[in-house]
Scaffold this active site. Structure first.
Site, PDB file in Angstrom:
ATOM      1  N   GLY A   1       3.499  -4.434  14.381  1.00  0.00           N
ATOM      2  CA  GLY A   1       3.086  -5.836  14.273  1.00  0.00           C
ATOM      3  C   GLY A   1       3.692  -6.502  13.044  1.00  0.00           C
ATOM      4  O   GLY A   1       3.975  -7.704  13.049  1.00  0.00           O
ATOM      5  N   ASP A   2       3.877  -5.724  11.992  1.00  0.00           N
ATOM      6  CA  ASP A   2       4.470  -6.281  10.767  1.00  0.00           C
ATOM      7  C   ASP A   2       5.959  -6.568  10.961  1.00  0.00           C
ATOM      8  O   ASP A   2       6.468  -7.593  10.493  1.00  0.00           O
ATOM      9  CB  ASP A   2       4.280  -5.303   9.602  1.00  0.00           C
ATOM     10  CG  ASP A   2       2.815  -5.085   9.290  1.00  0.00           C
ATOM     11  OD1 ASP A   2       2.018  -6.010   9.516  1.00  0.00           O
ATOM     12  OD2 ASP A   2       2.470  -3.986   8.834  1.00  0.00           O
TER      13      ASP A   2
ATOM     14  N   ALA B   1       4.270  -6.054   2.287  1.00  0.00           N
ATOM     15  CA  ALA B   1       5.558  -5.418   2.018  1.00  0.00           C
ATOM     16  C   ALA B   1       6.264  -5.049   3.316  1.00  0.00           C
ATOM     17  O   ALA B   1       7.488  -5.199   3.432  1.00  0.00           O
ATOM     18  CB  ALA B   1       5.348  -4.174   1.150  1.00  0.00           C
TER      19      ALA B   1
ATOM     20  N   THR C   1       0.414 -11.169  20.162  1.00  0.00           N
ATOM     21  CA  THR C   1       1.190  -9.966  20.472  1.00  0.00           C
ATOM     22  C   THR C   1       0.434  -9.150  21.515  1.00  0.00           C
ATOM     23  O   THR C   1      -0.792  -9.071  21.484  1.00  0.00           O
ATOM     24  CB  THR C   1       1.447  -9.127  19.202  1.00  0.00           C
ATOM     25  OG1 THR C   1       0.199  -8.746  18.620  1.00  0.00           O
ATOM     26  CG2 THR C   1       2.260  -9.904  18.185  1.00  0.00           C
TER      27      THR C   1
ATOM     28  N   GLY D   1       4.880  -7.234  25.045  1.00  0.00           N
ATOM     29  CA  GLY D   1       5.615  -8.270  24.327  1.00  0.00           C
ATOM     30  C   GLY D   1       4.712  -9.234  23.591  1.00  0.00           C
ATOM     31  O   GLY D   1       3.780  -8.821  22.897  1.00  0.00           O
TER      32      GLY D   1
ATOM     33  N   GLY E   1       1.581  -1.383   3.715  1.00  0.00           N
ATOM     34  CA  GLY E   1       0.937  -2.636   3.317  1.00  0.00           C
ATOM     35  C   GLY E   1       1.566  -3.760   4.119  1.00  0.00           C
ATOM     36  O   GLY E   1       2.791  -3.857   4.211  1.00  0.00           O
TER      37      GLY E   1
ATOM     38  N   GLY F   1       1.322  -5.805  22.570  1.00  0.00           N
ATOM     39  CA  GLY F   1       1.764  -4.411  22.580  1.00  0.00           C
ATOM     40  C   GLY F   1       3.055  -4.260  23.360  1.00  0.00           C
ATOM     41  O   GLY F   1       3.997  -5.037  23.188  1.00  0.00           O
TER      42      GLY F   1
ATOM     43  N   ASN G   1       0.833  -1.207   0.000  1.00  0.00           N
ATOM     44  CA  ASN G   1       0.000   0.000   0.000  1.00  0.00           C
ATOM     45  C   ASN G   1       0.863   1.250   0.000  1.00  0.00           C
ATOM     46  O   ASN G   1       1.983   1.241   0.530  1.00  0.00           O
ATOM     47  CB  ASN G   1      -0.861   0.086   1.272  1.00  0.00           C
ATOM     48  CG  ASN G   1      -1.890  -1.015   1.368  1.00  0.00           C
ATOM     49  OD1 ASN G   1      -2.384  -1.505   0.360  1.00  0.00           O
ATOM     50  ND2 ASN G   1      -2.216  -1.418   2.590  1.00  0.00           N
TER      51      ASN G   1
END
Ligand code: RIB
Length: 261
Positions: free
Chosen positions: A221-222, A37, A194, A199, A34, A196, A6
Protein backbone atom coordinates in the site's frame (compact mmCIF):
# COMPACT_ATOMS: atom_id res chain seq x y z
CA UNK A 1 6.37 13.71 2.47
CA UNK A 2 5.45 13.96 6.13
CA UNK A 3 5.35 10.73 8.09
CA UNK A 4 6.79 7.88 10.09
CA UNK A 5 9.97 5.85 10.06
CA UNK A 6 10.11 2.47 11.79
CA UNK A 7 12.48 -0.39 12.31
CA UNK A 8 10.44 -3.41 11.24
CA UNK A 9 10.95 -6.57 13.31
CA UNK A 10 9.48 -9.35 11.20
CA UNK A 11 8.85 -13.04 11.64
CA UNK A 12 6.90 -15.57 9.63
CA UNK A 13 4.26 -18.00 10.90
CA UNK A 14 2.18 -20.67 9.18
CA UNK A 15 -0.95 -19.06 10.61
CA UNK A 16 -1.60 -16.07 12.85
CA UNK A 17 -2.20 -16.88 16.53
CA UNK A 18 -5.62 -16.36 18.11
CA UNK A 19 -5.81 -14.06 21.19
CA UNK A 20 -4.16 -15.87 24.11
CA UNK A 21 -2.40 -18.36 21.83
CA UNK A 22 1.36 -18.77 21.30
CA UNK A 23 2.78 -19.96 17.99
CA UNK A 24 6.40 -20.41 16.93
CA UNK A 25 7.67 -18.17 14.15
CA UNK A 26 10.72 -18.24 11.89
CA UNK A 27 13.95 -16.31 12.31
CA UNK A 28 13.66 -12.62 13.21
CA UNK A 29 14.43 -10.14 10.43
CA UNK A 30 15.09 -6.42 10.91
CA UNK A 31 14.40 -4.09 8.02
CA UNK A 32 13.52 -0.49 7.34
CA UNK A 33 9.84 0.46 7.33
CA UNK A 34 7.30 2.99 8.52
CA UNK A 35 4.62 4.26 6.20
CA UNK A 36 6.23 7.69 5.71
CA UNK A 37 9.65 6.35 4.79
CA UNK A 38 8.22 3.49 2.71
CA UNK A 39 6.16 5.98 0.72
CA UNK A 40 9.15 8.30 0.36
CA UNK A 41 11.17 5.43 -1.12
CA UNK A 42 8.22 4.48 -3.34
CA UNK A 43 7.99 8.04 -4.67
CA UNK A 44 11.75 8.24 -5.30
CA UNK A 45 11.61 4.91 -7.18
CA UNK A 46 8.80 6.41 -9.26
CA UNK A 47 11.04 9.33 -10.23
CA UNK A 48 9.98 12.05 -7.78
CA UNK A 49 12.26 14.33 -5.82
CA UNK A 50 11.30 13.77 -2.19
CA UNK A 51 11.96 15.48 1.14
CA UNK A 52 10.85 13.61 4.28
CA UNK A 53 9.62 15.49 7.35
CA UNK A 54 9.73 13.19 10.38
CA UNK A 55 11.50 12.17 13.57
CA UNK A 56 13.84 9.36 14.57
CA UNK A 57 15.29 8.58 17.99
CA UNK A 58 18.83 9.52 19.04
CA UNK A 59 19.95 5.91 18.59
CA UNK A 60 21.87 3.70 16.18
CA UNK A 61 18.67 2.79 14.31
CA UNK A 62 17.81 6.44 13.76
CA UNK A 63 21.30 7.31 12.53
CA UNK A 64 21.41 4.30 10.20
CA UNK A 65 17.98 5.14 8.84
CA UNK A 66 18.94 8.75 8.13
CA UNK A 67 22.05 7.60 6.24
CA UNK A 68 20.11 4.98 4.27
CA UNK A 69 17.43 7.47 3.20
CA UNK A 70 20.04 10.01 2.13
CA UNK A 71 21.84 7.30 0.15
CA UNK A 72 18.53 6.42 -1.54
CA UNK A 73 18.12 10.03 -2.65
CA UNK A 74 15.62 11.29 -0.05
CA UNK A 75 16.23 14.83 1.25
CA UNK A 76 16.56 14.41 5.05
CA UNK A 77 17.01 18.11 5.90
CA UNK A 78 13.71 18.05 7.81
CA UNK A 79 14.28 14.72 9.55
CA UNK A 80 14.72 15.58 13.22
CA UNK A 81 16.32 13.56 16.00
CA UNK A 82 14.49 13.20 19.33
CA UNK A 83 16.58 12.54 22.46
CA UNK A 84 15.54 9.92 25.06
CA UNK A 85 13.09 8.07 22.86
CA UNK A 86 13.55 5.13 20.53
CA UNK A 87 13.14 5.26 16.77
CA UNK A 88 9.69 3.89 15.87
CA UNK A 89 9.41 0.12 15.82
CA UNK A 90 6.89 -2.15 14.10
CA UNK A 91 6.25 -5.76 15.12
CA UNK A 92 5.18 -7.59 11.97
CA UNK A 93 3.98 -11.17 11.60
CA UNK A 94 3.55 -12.59 8.10
CA UNK A 95 1.59 -15.79 7.51
CA UNK A 96 1.96 -18.48 4.85
CA UNK A 97 -0.26 -16.55 2.41
CA UNK A 98 1.81 -13.36 2.70
CA UNK A 99 -0.83 -11.63 4.86
CA UNK A 100 0.49 -9.62 7.79
CA UNK A 101 -0.49 -8.15 11.13
CA UNK A 102 1.41 -5.08 12.33
CA UNK A 103 1.67 -3.42 15.74
CA UNK A 104 3.56 -0.12 15.78
CA UNK A 105 5.35 1.32 18.84
CA UNK A 106 5.56 4.89 17.49
CA UNK A 107 8.50 6.13 19.60
CA UNK A 108 9.96 9.26 17.96
CA UNK A 109 7.18 9.39 15.35
CA UNK A 110 4.72 10.42 18.08
CA UNK A 111 7.00 13.40 18.93
CA UNK A 112 6.62 15.00 15.50
CA UNK A 113 4.91 18.33 16.22
CA UNK A 114 2.92 20.92 14.33
CA UNK A 115 5.91 23.25 14.84
CA UNK A 116 8.17 20.71 13.09
CA UNK A 117 5.79 20.75 10.14
CA UNK A 118 5.62 24.55 10.08
CA UNK A 119 9.43 24.66 10.13
CA UNK A 120 9.29 22.65 6.90
CA UNK A 121 6.55 24.85 5.42
CA UNK A 122 8.89 26.12 2.69
CA UNK A 123 9.40 22.58 1.40
CA UNK A 124 5.65 21.89 1.47
CA UNK A 125 4.86 25.18 -0.28
CA UNK A 126 7.44 24.47 -2.96
CA UNK A 127 6.17 20.93 -3.63
CA UNK A 128 3.59 19.85 -6.21
CA UNK A 129 2.21 17.24 -3.82
CA UNK A 130 2.50 16.58 -0.10
CA UNK A 131 1.79 13.01 1.00
CA UNK A 132 0.97 12.19 4.62
CA UNK A 133 -0.24 9.14 6.58
CA UNK A 134 -1.57 8.56 10.10
CA UNK A 135 1.36 7.05 12.01
CA UNK A 136 2.05 10.57 13.34
CA UNK A 137 -0.04 12.73 15.66
CA UNK A 138 -3.14 14.58 14.49
CA UNK A 139 -1.60 18.00 15.35
CA UNK A 140 1.15 17.34 12.83
CA UNK A 141 -1.34 16.11 10.22
CA UNK A 142 -3.52 19.19 10.78
CA UNK A 143 -0.46 21.42 10.33
CA UNK A 144 0.29 19.71 7.00
CA UNK A 145 -3.29 20.37 5.95
CA UNK A 146 -3.08 24.04 6.96
CA UNK A 147 0.21 24.70 5.17
CA UNK A 148 -0.87 22.77 2.05
CA UNK A 149 -4.29 24.47 2.00
CA UNK A 150 -2.76 27.96 2.25
CA UNK A 151 -0.11 27.23 -0.38
CA UNK A 152 -2.36 25.37 -2.82
CA UNK A 153 -0.12 22.29 -2.61
CA UNK A 154 -2.03 19.12 -3.48
CA UNK A 155 -2.56 17.01 -0.34
CA UNK A 156 -2.62 13.23 -0.75
CA UNK A 157 -3.61 11.55 2.50
CA UNK A 158 -3.18 7.83 3.13
CA UNK A 159 -5.57 7.27 6.05
CA UNK A 160 -3.68 4.40 7.62
CA UNK A 161 -3.89 3.37 10.40
CA UNK A 162 -7.54 4.42 10.37
CA UNK A 163 -8.80 7.04 12.84
CA UNK A 164 -11.49 9.74 12.83
CA UNK A 165 -10.50 12.77 10.75
CA UNK A 166 -11.86 16.33 10.66
CA UNK A 167 -14.20 17.15 7.76
CA UNK A 168 -11.82 19.92 6.60
CA UNK A 169 -9.10 17.31 6.00
CA UNK A 170 -11.49 14.96 4.19
CA UNK A 171 -12.52 17.86 1.98
CA UNK A 172 -8.94 18.87 1.14
CA UNK A 173 -7.39 15.44 0.49
CA UNK A 174 -7.14 14.77 -3.24
CA UNK A 175 -7.24 11.90 -2.98
CA UNK A 176 -7.78 10.21 0.36
CA UNK A 177 -6.13 6.81 -0.17
CA UNK A 178 -7.66 3.94 1.79
CA UNK A 179 -8.22 0.20 1.52
CA UNK A 180 -11.69 -1.32 1.22
CA UNK A 181 -12.13 -1.71 4.99
CA UNK A 182 -10.93 1.81 5.76
CA UNK A 183 -13.15 3.30 3.02
CA UNK A 184 -16.27 2.61 5.09
CA UNK A 185 -14.98 5.00 7.77
CA UNK A 186 -14.75 8.11 5.60
CA UNK A 187 -16.93 10.42 3.57
CA UNK A 188 -14.25 12.08 1.44
CA UNK A 189 -14.64 14.30 -1.60
CA UNK A 190 -11.90 12.46 -3.54
CA UNK A 191 -11.56 8.81 -2.51
CA UNK A 192 -9.02 6.37 -3.95
CA UNK A 193 -9.69 2.81 -2.77
CA UNK A 194 -7.08 0.05 -2.99
CA UNK A 195 -8.53 -3.41 -3.64
CA UNK A 196 -5.54 -5.72 -3.06
CA UNK A 197 -4.89 -8.02 -6.00
CA UNK A 198 -7.92 -6.49 -7.80
CA UNK A 199 -6.13 -3.13 -8.13
CA UNK A 200 -7.67 0.21 -7.20
CA UNK A 201 -10.42 2.64 -8.09
CA UNK A 202 -10.69 6.41 -7.88
CA UNK A 203 -14.04 7.85 -8.85
CA UNK A 204 -14.86 6.62 -12.35
CA UNK A 205 -11.32 5.35 -12.96
CA UNK A 206 -9.88 1.99 -12.04
CA UNK A 207 -6.72 0.00 -12.71
CA UNK A 208 -5.79 -3.67 -12.45
CA UNK A 209 -2.26 -4.72 -11.49
CA UNK A 210 -0.06 -7.20 -13.35
CA UNK A 211 -0.11 -10.75 -11.94
CA UNK A 212 2.91 -11.40 -9.75
CA UNK A 213 4.18 -14.10 -7.40
CA UNK A 214 3.32 -12.70 -3.96
CA UNK A 215 6.08 -13.07 -1.36
CA UNK A 216 5.04 -10.47 1.24
CA UNK A 217 2.30 -7.82 1.06
CA UNK A 218 3.97 -5.60 3.70
CA UNK A 219 4.44 -2.11 2.29
CA UNK A 220 2.48 -2.74 -0.93
CA UNK A 221 0.00 0.00 0.00
CA UNK A 222 2.91 2.34 0.68
CA UNK A 223 4.51 1.66 -2.71
CA UNK A 224 1.08 2.36 -4.22
CA UNK A 225 0.69 5.69 -2.38
CA UNK A 226 4.27 6.80 -3.14
CA UNK A 227 3.93 6.04 -6.83
CA UNK A 228 0.48 7.66 -6.99
CA UNK A 229 1.80 10.88 -5.44
CA UNK A 230 4.85 10.86 -7.72
CA UNK A 231 2.69 10.43 -10.81
CA UNK A 232 0.33 13.22 -9.76
CA UNK A 233 3.32 15.48 -9.07
CA UNK A 234 4.58 14.69 -12.58
CA UNK A 235 1.29 15.89 -14.02
CA UNK A 236 -0.46 12.55 -14.66
CA UNK A 237 -4.25 12.42 -14.52
CA UNK A 238 -6.22 9.96 -12.40
CA UNK A 239 -6.08 7.03 -14.82
CA UNK A 240 -2.34 7.33 -15.49
CA UNK A 241 -1.53 7.79 -11.81
CA UNK A 242 -3.68 4.80 -10.83
CA UNK A 243 -1.97 2.61 -13.44
CA UNK A 244 1.50 3.54 -12.15
CA UNK A 245 0.41 3.05 -8.55
CA UNK A 246 -1.10 -0.44 -8.96
CA UNK A 247 2.00 -1.58 -10.85
CA UNK A 248 4.25 -0.29 -8.05
CA UNK A 249 2.04 -1.89 -5.38
CA UNK A 250 2.14 -5.26 -7.15
CA UNK A 251 5.92 -5.09 -7.55
CA UNK A 252 6.30 -4.43 -3.82
CA UNK A 253 4.65 -7.77 -2.99
CA UNK A 254 7.48 -9.61 -4.77
CA UNK A 255 10.16 -8.83 -2.17
CA UNK A 256 10.44 -9.59 1.54
CA UNK A 257 9.91 -6.52 3.72
CA UNK A 258 8.42 -3.10 3.19
CA UNK A 259 11.24 -1.64 1.08
CA UNK A 260 13.32 -3.20 -1.70
CA UNK A 261 16.59 -4.66 -0.39
O1 RIB B 1 2.69 -0.28 5.69
C1 RIB B 1 3.71 -1.11 6.18
C2 RIB B 1 4.41 -0.44 7.31
O2 RIB B 1 3.50 -0.31 8.38
C3 RIB B 1 5.57 -1.20 7.89
O3 RIB B 1 6.80 -0.89 7.29
C4 RIB B 1 5.52 -0.84 9.36
O4 RIB B 1 6.63 -0.13 9.81
C5 RIB B 1 4.24 -0.05 9.55
O5 RIB B 1 4.49 1.29 9.55
Amino acid sequence: MVGSLNVDLVTEVRRHPSPGETVLGGDLRRSRGGKGANQAIGAVRAGASVALVGRVGDDADGRAYRDALAAAGVDVTHLRTTPDVATGTALIVVDGRGENTIVVAPGANARLTAADVRDAAGAIRGADVVLVQLEIGQDAVDAVSEVAGEAGTRLVLNASPVRPLPPSLLALADPLVVNEHEAREYDAVSLCVTLGSAGARWGEDSATPPRVEVVDTTGAGDAFAGALAAALAAGEGRAGALGAAVAAGAEATTWLGAQPG
